[in-house]
Design a protein around this motif. Structure first.
Motif, PDB file in Angstrom:
ATOM      1  N   ASP A   1     -23.547  35.001  35.614  1.00 40.09           N
ATOM      2  CA  ASP A   1     -24.512  36.163  35.877  1.00 40.09           C
ATOM      3  C   ASP A   1     -24.380  36.233  37.424  1.00 40.09           C
ATOM      4  O   ASP A   1     -25.542  36.456  38.029  1.00 40.09           O
ATOM      5  N   ILE A   2     -23.327  36.592  37.984  1.00 36.32           N
ATOM      6  CA  ILE A   2     -23.452  37.006  39.425  1.00 36.32           C
ATOM      7  C   ILE A   2     -23.550  38.308  39.786  1.00 36.32           C
ATOM      8  O   ILE A   2     -23.992  38.634  40.767  1.00 36.32           O
ATOM      9  N   GLY A   3     -23.250  39.116  38.760  1.00 36.41           N
ATOM     10  CA  GLY A   3     -23.508  40.531  39.073  1.00 36.41           C
ATOM     11  C   GLY A   3     -22.733  41.274  40.063  1.00 36.41           C
ATOM     12  O   GLY A   3     -23.047  42.397  40.645  1.00 36.41           O
ATOM     13  N   THR A   4     -21.543  40.784  40.328  1.00 35.66           N
ATOM     14  CA  THR A   4     -20.397  41.455  41.444  1.00 35.66           C
ATOM     15  C   THR A   4     -19.604  42.601  40.728  1.00 35.66           C
ATOM     16  O   THR A   4     -19.764  42.384  39.453  1.00 35.66           O
TER      17      THR A   4
ATOM     18  N   VAL B   1     -16.832  47.745  36.943  1.00 34.16           N
ATOM     19  CA  VAL B   1     -17.686  46.937  36.054  1.00 34.16           C
ATOM     20  C   VAL B   1     -18.498  46.253  36.908  1.00 34.16           C
ATOM     21  O   VAL B   1     -18.054  45.809  37.823  1.00 34.16           O
ATOM     22  N   MET B   2     -19.591  45.892  36.067  1.00 33.88           N
ATOM     23  CA  MET B   2     -20.308  44.560  36.715  1.00 33.88           C
ATOM     24  C   MET B   2     -19.970  43.602  35.814  1.00 33.88           C
ATOM     25  O   MET B   2     -19.773  43.701  34.578  1.00 33.88           O
ATOM     26  N   TRP B   3     -19.910  42.393  36.253  1.00 34.05           N
ATOM     27  CA  TRP B   3     -19.287  41.329  35.571  1.00 34.05           C
ATOM     28  C   TRP B   3     -20.193  39.907  35.591  1.00 34.05           C
ATOM     29  O   TRP B   3     -20.904  39.864  36.759  1.00 34.05           O
ATOM     30  N   LYS B   4     -20.253  39.014  35.122  1.00 36.28           N
ATOM     31  CA  LYS B   4     -20.863  37.774  34.713  1.00 36.28           C
ATOM     32  C   LYS B   4     -20.531  36.830  35.569  1.00 36.28           C
ATOM     33  O   LYS B   4     -21.167  35.986  35.985  1.00 36.28           O
ATOM     34  N   GLY B   5     -19.236  36.658  35.797  1.00 33.66           N
ATOM     35  CA  GLY B   5     -18.306  35.799  36.713  1.00 33.66           C
ATOM     36  C   GLY B   5     -17.874  34.880  35.842  1.00 33.66           C
ATOM     37  O   GLY B   5     -17.668  34.783  34.335  1.00 33.66           O
ATOM     38  N   VAL B   6     -16.903  33.926  36.149  1.00 35.64           N
ATOM     39  CA  VAL B   6     -15.889  33.088  35.560  1.00 35.64           C
ATOM     40  C   VAL B   6     -16.529  32.349  34.454  1.00 35.64           C
ATOM     41  O   VAL B   6     -16.182  32.264  33.114  1.00 35.64           O
ATOM     42  N   HIS B   7     -17.847  31.650  34.818  1.00 37.88           N
ATOM     43  CA  HIS B   7     -18.623  30.705  33.959  1.00 37.88           C
ATOM     44  C   HIS B   7     -19.944  31.407  33.300  1.00 37.88           C
ATOM     45  O   HIS B   7     -20.708  30.718  33.177  1.00 37.88           O
TER      46      HIS B   7
END
Ligand code: CA
Length: 171
Positions: A150-153, A141-147
């Motif tokens: 929108d980090i895209g990792t 998956v691409m994810w938004k980050g904990v907060h």
């Protein structure tokens, strides 16, 4: 006249996939067409890949070879992060935390590969990923980050979870 009409028809059909224009609902970038599916379209990884290959491919009126999105460069990752940010529904920030990408290790090689056959030229795994958490995380998956920053990792997750997804095909 008949031949002319056939020629025009074939040209239009080919142009739908091979021209510089994506079908309605799809977005053109980097020589590809992309489409975001969310809401009732949340699917597990297998069904999302199947959806991209069949239902989504019908949009272009031609076998477009659509698959779950592959990401072959930092430029493409940046585009997709922006596309995701501007496409997802803002109603509930807890939803849409991740979306499926076509990177998985469910194939015969048992290592990560792109469902559309793209060579592995780039990755953007988050720190410590892929960690195969609990031994059941085989799909990317691409994810938004904990907060939600929108980090895209990328992260590997259980393929059976239902998530939004992006389909892609090469024009
Ligand atoms: Ca993981």
């Amino acid at each position: 006249m008949g031949l002319l009409l056939i020629t025009v028809f074939v040209s239009v059909m080919l142009g739908a996939c091979q021209g510089q224009q994506c079908p309605h609902g799809w977005t053109f970038a980097l020589g590809n067409c992309y489409r975001w599916y969310n809401g009732p379209d949340r699917l597990n990884w297998y069904d999302a890949q199947n959806f991209c290959q069949h239902e989504a491919s019908q949009d272009c009126g031609w076998p477009c070879n659509s698959n779950l999105v592959s990401i072959v460069s930092g430029e493409e990752n940046s585009f997709l992060l922006d596309y995701w940010r501007t496409s997802r529904e803002p109603v509930d920030p807890s939803l849409g935390q991740h979306y499926w990408i076509g990177f998985s290790e469910i194939g015969l090689t048992l290592s990560f590969e792109w469902s559309d056959g793209s060579p592995i030229t780039y990755n953007n795994w988050d720190n410590g990923e892929p960690n195969d958490g609990s031994g059941v995380q085989f799909c990317g998956v691409m994810w938004k980050g904990v907060h939600n920053e929108d980090i895209g990792t990328w992260d590997d997750q259980p393929c059976t979870l239902e998530k939004p997804f992006i389909c892609k095909y090469r024009l």
